[in-house]
Design a protein around this motif. Structure first.
Motif, PDB file in Angstrom:
ATOM      1  N   VAL A  57       1.118  -1.520   0.407  1.00  0.00           N
ATOM      2  CA  VAL A  57      -0.113  -0.060  -0.540  1.00  0.00           C
ATOM      3  C   VAL A  57       0.498   1.178  -0.381  1.00  0.00           C
ATOM      4  CG1 VAL A  57      -1.936   1.091   1.054  1.00  0.00           C
ATOM      5  CG2 VAL A  57      -1.827  -1.364   1.153  1.00  0.00           C
ATOM      6  N   ILE A  58       2.210   1.361   0.559  1.00  0.00           N
ATOM      7  CA  ILE A  58       2.983   2.398   1.074  1.00  0.00           C
ATOM      8  C   ILE A  58       3.593   3.171  -0.456  1.00  0.00           C
ATOM      9  CG2 ILE A  58       5.152   3.357   1.595  1.00  0.00           C
ATOM     10  CD1 ILE A  58       4.123   2.012   4.520  1.00  0.00           C
ATOM     11  N   ASN A  59       4.038   1.877  -1.024  1.00  0.00           N
ATOM     12  CA  ASN A  59       4.819   1.306  -2.480  1.00  0.00           C
ATOM     13  C   ASN A  59       3.482   2.205  -3.616  1.00  0.00           C
ATOM     14  OD1 ASN A  59       6.779   0.563  -4.428  1.00  0.00           O
ATOM     15  ND2 ASN A  59       4.828  -0.189  -5.411  1.00  0.00           N
ATOM     16  N   LEU A  60       1.627   1.249  -2.954  1.00  0.00           N
ATOM     17  CA  LEU A  60       1.438   2.515  -4.369  1.00  0.00           C
ATOM     18  C   LEU A  60       1.027   3.750  -4.618  1.00  0.00           C
ATOM     19  CD1 LEU A  60      -1.635   2.676  -5.773  1.00  0.00           C
ATOM     20  CD2 LEU A  60      -2.175   1.267  -4.222  1.00  0.00           C
ATOM     21  N   PHE A  61       1.317   4.385  -2.807  1.00  0.00           N
ATOM     22  CA  PHE A  61       1.087   5.712  -2.413  1.00  0.00           C
ATOM     23  C   PHE A  61       2.309   6.402  -3.048  1.00  0.00           C
ATOM     24  CE2 PHE A  61      -2.647   4.356  -0.272  1.00  0.00           C
ATOM     25  CZ  PHE A  61      -4.191   5.553  -1.414  1.00  0.00           C
ATOM     26  N   VAL A  62       2.861   5.715  -2.816  1.00  0.00           N
ATOM     27  CA  VAL A  62       4.889   6.951  -2.488  1.00  0.00           C
ATOM     28  C   VAL A  62       4.667   6.641  -3.674  1.00  0.00           C
ATOM     29  CG1 VAL A  62       6.666   7.213  -2.030  1.00  0.00           C
ATOM     30  CG2 VAL A  62       5.122   6.366  -0.612  1.00  0.00           C
ATOM     31  N   ASN A  63       5.477   5.624  -5.086  1.00  0.00           N
ATOM     32  CA  ASN A  63       5.363   5.668  -6.291  1.00  0.00           C
ATOM     33  C   ASN A  63       4.309   5.774  -7.220  1.00  0.00           C
ATOM     34  OD1 ASN A  63       8.364   4.956  -4.829  1.00  0.00           O
ATOM     35  ND2 ASN A  63       7.485   2.638  -4.949  1.00  0.00           N
ATOM     36  N   ALA A  64       2.969   5.046  -7.070  1.00  0.00           N
ATOM     37  CA  ALA A  64       2.274   5.021  -8.393  1.00  0.00           C
ATOM     38  C   ALA A  64       1.257   6.586  -8.315  1.00  0.00           C
ATOM     39  CB  ALA A  64       1.372   3.806  -7.604  1.00  0.00           C
ATOM     40  N   SER A  65       1.302   6.683  -7.056  1.00  0.00           N
ATOM     41  CA  SER A  65       0.402   8.361  -7.254  1.00  0.00           C
ATOM     42  C   SER A  65       0.980   9.800  -6.596  1.00  0.00           C
ATOM     43  CB  SER A  65      -1.530   7.760  -5.767  1.00  0.00           C
ATOM     44  OG  SER A  65      -1.684   6.745  -6.422  1.00  0.00           O
ATOM     45  N   LYS A  66       2.582   9.007  -6.257  1.00  0.00           N
ATOM     46  CA  LYS A  66       2.757  10.377  -5.826  1.00  0.00           C
ATOM     47  C   LYS A  66       2.482  10.968  -4.325  1.00  0.00           C
ATOM     48  CE  LYS A  66       4.690   9.902  -9.677  1.00  0.00           C
ATOM     49  NZ  LYS A  66       6.456   8.595  -9.969  1.00  0.00           N
ATOM     50  N   PHE A  67       2.427   9.944  -3.112  1.00  0.00           N
ATOM     51  CA  PHE A  67       2.195  11.015  -1.944  1.00  0.00           C
ATOM     52  C   PHE A  67       3.794  10.644  -1.501  1.00  0.00           C
ATOM     53  CE2 PHE A  67      -1.467  10.158  -2.694  1.00  0.00           C
ATOM     54  CZ  PHE A  67      -2.763  10.623  -1.614  1.00  0.00           C
ATOM     55  N   ARG A  68       3.928  11.722  -0.018  1.00  0.00           N
ATOM     56  CA  ARG A  68       5.185  11.361  -0.302  1.00  0.00           C
ATOM     57  C   ARG A  68       5.232  11.159   1.674  1.00  0.00           C
ATOM     58  NH1 ARG A  68       4.016  16.370   0.024  1.00  0.00           N
ATOM     59  NH2 ARG A  68       3.980  17.586   1.696  1.00  0.00           N
ATOM     60  N   ILE A  69       6.142  10.526   2.241  1.00  0.00           N
ATOM     61  CA  ILE A  69       6.152   9.783   3.530  1.00  0.00           C
ATOM     62  C   ILE A  69       6.554  11.638   4.225  1.00  0.00           C
ATOM     63  CG2 ILE A  69       7.268   8.505   5.592  1.00  0.00           C
ATOM     64  CD1 ILE A  69       7.664   7.157   3.633  1.00  0.00           C
ATOM     65  N   SER A  70       5.676  12.059   4.975  1.00  0.00           N
ATOM     66  CA  SER A  70       5.601  13.280   5.893  1.00  0.00           C
ATOM     67  C   SER A  70       6.162  13.141   7.500  1.00  0.00           C
ATOM     68  CB  SER A  70       4.306  14.057   5.870  1.00  0.00           C
ATOM     69  OG  SER A  70       3.978  14.582   4.133  1.00  0.00           O
ATOM     70  N   ALA A  71       5.694  12.085   7.862  1.00  0.00           N
ATOM     71  CA  ALA A  71       5.746  12.072   9.244  1.00  0.00           C
ATOM     72  C   ALA A  71       5.292  10.394   9.955  1.00  0.00           C
ATOM     73  CB  ALA A  71       5.529  12.864  10.117  1.00  0.00           C
ATOM     74  N   GLN A  72       6.039  10.434  10.948  1.00  0.00           N
ATOM     75  CA  GLN A  72       5.297   9.035  11.367  1.00  0.00           C
ATOM     76  C   GLN A  72       4.522   9.132  12.428  1.00  0.00           C
ATOM     77  OE1 GLN A  72       9.069   6.888  13.452  1.00  0.00           O
ATOM     78  NE2 GLN A  72       7.883   4.956  11.471  1.00  0.00           N
TER      79      GLN A  72
END
Length: 319
Positions: A123-138
């Motif tokens: 799911v993380i890979n989908l949002f980050v790589n496919a839909s261009k989200f970025r990891i902002s925090a934890q």
């Protein structure tokens, strides 16, 4: 061929089989019945009163689902609060996410957020790589044992009132790391009461009775009267009072329910989050989950011009 529909225009009975597959809690709150779902779909983003859900349908079966709701107090920020994909539907997942985002962008949304357990790498890979989200925090989720923190019950906590919202908002935003402020800052209305909220919640403040200065804010929320989540913000100068907050929350829940689970959310975008984690580790609190906060925004940065006049000649740009 797979199609995407708004759940308001699709039979909700189809969710029953899906619920048995992914778990009841996933579907416990948020979905509204006819005709309110149609009204919510038709009104402008600013006036929407519930989450909006889109389903991915293939071979007359729901293969994916995504729900988004606007942030309270800021309709341009939306949170993805439900997301499901069948195991064989990841090829279509990007289509579902981007469809939902584009629909809300067309209605004025500028920022999107989703919180994902770090173990869900697909799911993380989908949002980050496919839909261009970025990891902002934890975000860290701890489970608090009821037998812990037997400090004296404090008397400097008060019930939160809407009139406190402005001061609480100032405190909340002041504790956020400055470089993350555009992503996580809240507006005053975010903290005010909400009759449409499906969760039961109790809100309190940590206040200096002499100066009326607010040094902390915390809320307890639950959707099932068994699992409770503690969210809080505290002035870094008063970190030592954190255990008092935990003990007080325990006592408040015990008044309503003798058997419960209490969880605590640590927001790593707060400047004092590491200090709170140290306190929890010293008391051997159990870390049960690590989440990534993923964001995608469409803010257009303002550019500086030497002149405050901008000229545009359509003829000069034509071919």
């Amino acid at each position: 061929m797979a199609i995407i529909k708004n759940l308001a225009f699709y039979q909700k009975s189809a969710l029953k089989n899906l619920a048995s597959f992914v778990g009841y809690d996933f579907f416990a709150t948020g979905f509204i019945s006819f005709p309110f779902d149609l009204i919510n779909n038709l009104v402008p983003l600013r006036l929407k009163f519930s989450q909006e859900t889109f389903v991915l349908i293939d071979d007359n079966k729901i293969k994916g689902l995504i729900s988004l709701e606007k942030e309270k107090g800021n309709f341009r920020k939306l949170k993805i609060n439900k997301f499901f994909l069948d195991s064989d539907s990841f090829v279509l997942s990007e289509q579902l996410v981007n469809y939902a985002i584009s629909r809300f962008c067309a209605n004025g949304a500028t920022s999107f957020q989703v919180i994902v357990d770090e173990s869900y790498s697909d799911v993380i890979n989908l949002f980050v790589n496919a839909s261009k989200f970025r990891i902002s925090a934890q975000e860290l989720i701890y489970k608090i044992e009821r037998s812990s923190y037997q400090d004296t019950l404090p008397n400097y906590f008060e019930i939160f009132h809407d009139s406190d919202a402005n001061n609480v908002c100032d405190l909340y935003n002041s504790v956020i790391f400055s470089y993350l402020l555009p992503v996580f800052e809240k507006k005053e209305n975010y903290f005010k009461g909400d009759i449409l909220n499906n969760n039961t919640s109790f809100k309190f403040i940590f206040k200096d009775s002499e100066s009326d200065k607010i040094y902390g804010y915390f809320s307890i929320s639950t959707s099932d009267n068994f699992n409770y989540m503690l969210d809080f913000v505290i002035d870094p100068c008063f970190n030592s009072y954190f255990l008092d907050i935990v003990h007080f929350v325990n006592s408040q829940i015990l008044k309503r329910n003798k058997d419960f689970n209490l969880y605590l959310r640590i927001k790593k975008y707060f400047s004092n989050s590491d200090d709170i984690v140290k306190i929890l580790d010293e008391h051997k609190a159990k870390l049960v989950r690590k989440n990534f906060v993923l964001t995608k925004d469409f803010f257009i940065p303002a550019k500086e011009f030497k002149s405050n006049k901008i000229l545009f000649d359509a003829l000069s740009t034509s071919v």
